[in-house]
Design a protein around this motif. Structure first.
Motif, short mmCIF file in Angstrom:
data_model
loop_
_atom_site.label_atom_id
_atom_site.label_comp_id
_atom_site.label_asym_id
_atom_site.label_seq_id
_atom_site.Cartn_x
_atom_site.Cartn_y
_atom_site.Cartn_z
N GLY A 7 0.91 -0.96 0.02
CA GLY A 7 0.16 0.15 0.01
C GLY A 7 0.84 1.14 0.04
N GLU A 8 0.09 2.34 -0.30
CA GLU A 8 0.92 3.68 -0.43
C GLU A 8 1.23 4.18 0.96
N ASN A 9 0.82 3.93 1.99
CA ASN A 9 0.74 4.52 3.24
C ASN A 9 2.02 3.90 4.15
N ASN A 10 2.88 3.03 3.68
CA ASN A 10 3.99 2.75 4.45
C ASN A 10 5.14 3.01 3.43
N HIS A 11 6.36 3.52 4.01
CA HIS A 11 7.51 3.63 3.40
C HIS A 11 8.11 2.62 2.67
N ASP A 12 7.88 1.30 3.06
CA ASP A 12 8.86 0.10 2.69
C ASP A 12 8.03 -0.88 1.87
N GLY A 13 6.69 -0.52 1.57
CA GLY A 13 5.86 -1.38 1.15
C GLY A 13 5.48 -2.83 1.69
N PHE A 14 5.90 -2.89 2.70
CA PHE A 14 5.52 -4.28 3.61
C PHE A 14 4.40 -4.05 4.41
N GLY A 15 3.92 -2.80 4.46
CA GLY A 15 2.68 -2.52 5.30
C GLY A 15 2.70 -2.87 6.81
N TYR A 16 1.72 -2.87 7.31
CA TYR A 16 1.68 -3.04 8.94
C TYR A 16 0.93 -4.30 9.28
N ALA A 17 1.04 -4.95 10.38
CA ALA A 17 0.55 -6.08 10.71
C ALA A 17 -0.90 -5.90 11.55
N VAL A 18 -1.91 -6.43 10.81
CA VAL A 18 -3.28 -6.44 11.43
C VAL A 18 -3.24 -7.76 12.27
N PHE A 19 -3.74 -7.43 13.49
CA PHE A 19 -3.75 -8.62 14.75
C PHE A 19 -5.05 -8.73 15.30
N GLY A 20 -6.02 -7.65 15.07
CA GLY A 20 -7.29 -7.97 15.60
C GLY A 20 -8.24 -7.11 14.96
N GLN A 21 -9.42 -7.08 15.62
CA GLN A 21 -10.58 -6.48 15.18
C GLN A 21 -11.53 -6.03 16.25
N VAL A 22 -12.06 -4.75 16.35
CA VAL A 22 -13.07 -4.04 17.40
C VAL A 22 -14.36 -4.84 16.91
N VAL A 23 -14.87 -5.76 17.99
CA VAL A 23 -16.26 -6.34 17.92
C VAL A 23 -17.48 -5.55 18.62
N GLN A 24 -16.96 -5.01 19.62
CA GLN A 24 -17.76 -3.84 20.42
C GLN A 24 -17.24 -2.53 20.68
N GLY A 25 -17.78 -1.44 20.40
CA GLY A 25 -17.12 -0.35 20.92
C GLY A 25 -16.61 0.38 20.04
N MET A 26 -16.98 0.46 18.83
CA MET A 26 -16.54 1.24 17.67
C MET A 26 -17.02 2.49 17.89
N ASP A 27 -18.18 2.86 18.71
CA ASP A 27 -18.55 4.18 18.76
C ASP A 27 -17.81 5.05 19.80
N ILE A 28 -17.08 4.03 20.67
CA ILE A 28 -15.93 4.57 21.64
C ILE A 28 -14.80 5.06 21.09
N VAL A 29 -14.44 4.26 19.94
CA VAL A 29 -13.17 4.62 19.33
C VAL A 29 -13.52 6.01 18.27
N ARG A 30 -14.72 6.14 17.84
CA ARG A 30 -14.93 7.20 17.14
C ARG A 30 -15.04 8.37 18.18
N LYS A 31 -15.48 8.31 19.43
CA LYS A 31 -15.52 9.10 20.41
C LYS A 31 -14.11 9.83 20.76
N VAL A 32 -13.32 8.88 21.09
CA VAL A 32 -11.89 8.96 21.12
C VAL A 32 -11.31 9.82 20.09
N SER A 33 -11.55 9.49 18.80
CA SER A 33 -10.93 10.31 17.64
C SER A 33 -11.43 11.66 17.45
N GLU A 34 -12.49 12.08 17.99
CA GLU A 34 -13.13 13.37 18.10
C GLU A 34 -12.56 14.21 19.04
N ARG A 35 -11.71 14.06 20.17
CA ARG A 35 -11.24 14.57 20.96
C ARG A 35 -10.41 15.71 20.32
#
Length: 205
Positions: free
Chosen positions: A153-181
């Motif tokens: 992808g274009e958002n990493n400097h070496d083309g190897f990307g980043y390591a996904v290791f999980g997924q929010v299953v509850q509380g995405m509204d809290i993630v959004r709330k944090v992002s709006e601080r």
């Protein structure tokens, strides 16, 4: 005494969270972690089946209490990045602001998305890093799909990307709330306290 009181309060909040939500979510064969921050609780599934090195490193730090009293400290949104950048939307947390925590930690071998089959989707939990194999305690949660963080992808400097290791299953509204601080220069002002990260479900071996 204050430390003991805070730990008891966090434990009580966790118990109350599950008493209200345990029937709404069915755990599967992967471990799950509860991120308790000042904005609320975020429940994440950890992909120990597809990204075992990264997921188990995260579990080790959670079990040791290493994430206690840390922070969400960084946010990327559509308004705080250079115009010519490939835009990303995420919040980042970990021990970066904790000068009292050891920094000479062993890096986790990189598990790229082309090997794990995972993608940076809305709610994905992924590891921040410098070079491949240097990821330790800094992680981010995607606010939207971020294919630029996948392998190639274009958002990493070496083309190897980043390591996904999980997924929010509850509380995405809290993630959004944090992002709006409030933020300045991609930094939350003030940072958002992570009280603890605890493993709340471990599959039977």
């Amino acid at each position: 005494m204050k430390k003991i009181g805070l730990s008891l309060l966090i434990l009580l909040n966790t118990v109350l969270f599950w008493s209200c939500n345990e029937e709404e979510y069915q755990f599967n064969h992967n471990p799950h972690a509860l991120i308790n921050c000042n904005a609320g609780n975020i429940l994440v599934e950890l992909y120990a089946d597809k990204a075992p090195l990264t997921a188990n490193a995260f579990i080790k730090y959670a079990d040791s209490g290493y994430f206690d009293d840390t922070y969400f400290y960084r946010v990327l949104n559509l308004h705080n990045q250079p115009m010519d950048d490939y835009k990303a939307e995420l919040i980042q947390g970990g021990t970066y602001l904790n000068k009292d925590k050891p920094t000479n930690l062993p890096g986790t071998p990189h598990e790229p998305t082309n090997k794990t089959g995972l993608k940076h989707l809305k709610g994905s939990l992924s590891m921040a890093r410098m070079d491949t194999g240097t990821a330790t305690t800094e992680f981010f949660i995607c606010l939207e799909d971020q294919k630029g963080y996948d392998f190639g992808g274009e958002n990493n400097h070496d083309g190897f990307g980043y390591a996904v290791f999980g997924q929010v299953v509850q509380g995405m509204d809290i993630v959004r709330k944090v992002s709006e601080r409030p933020e300045k220069g991609q930094r939350f002002r003030p940072p958002v306290k992570i009280n603890s990260i605890r493993i709340v479900h471990r599959p039977k071996q």
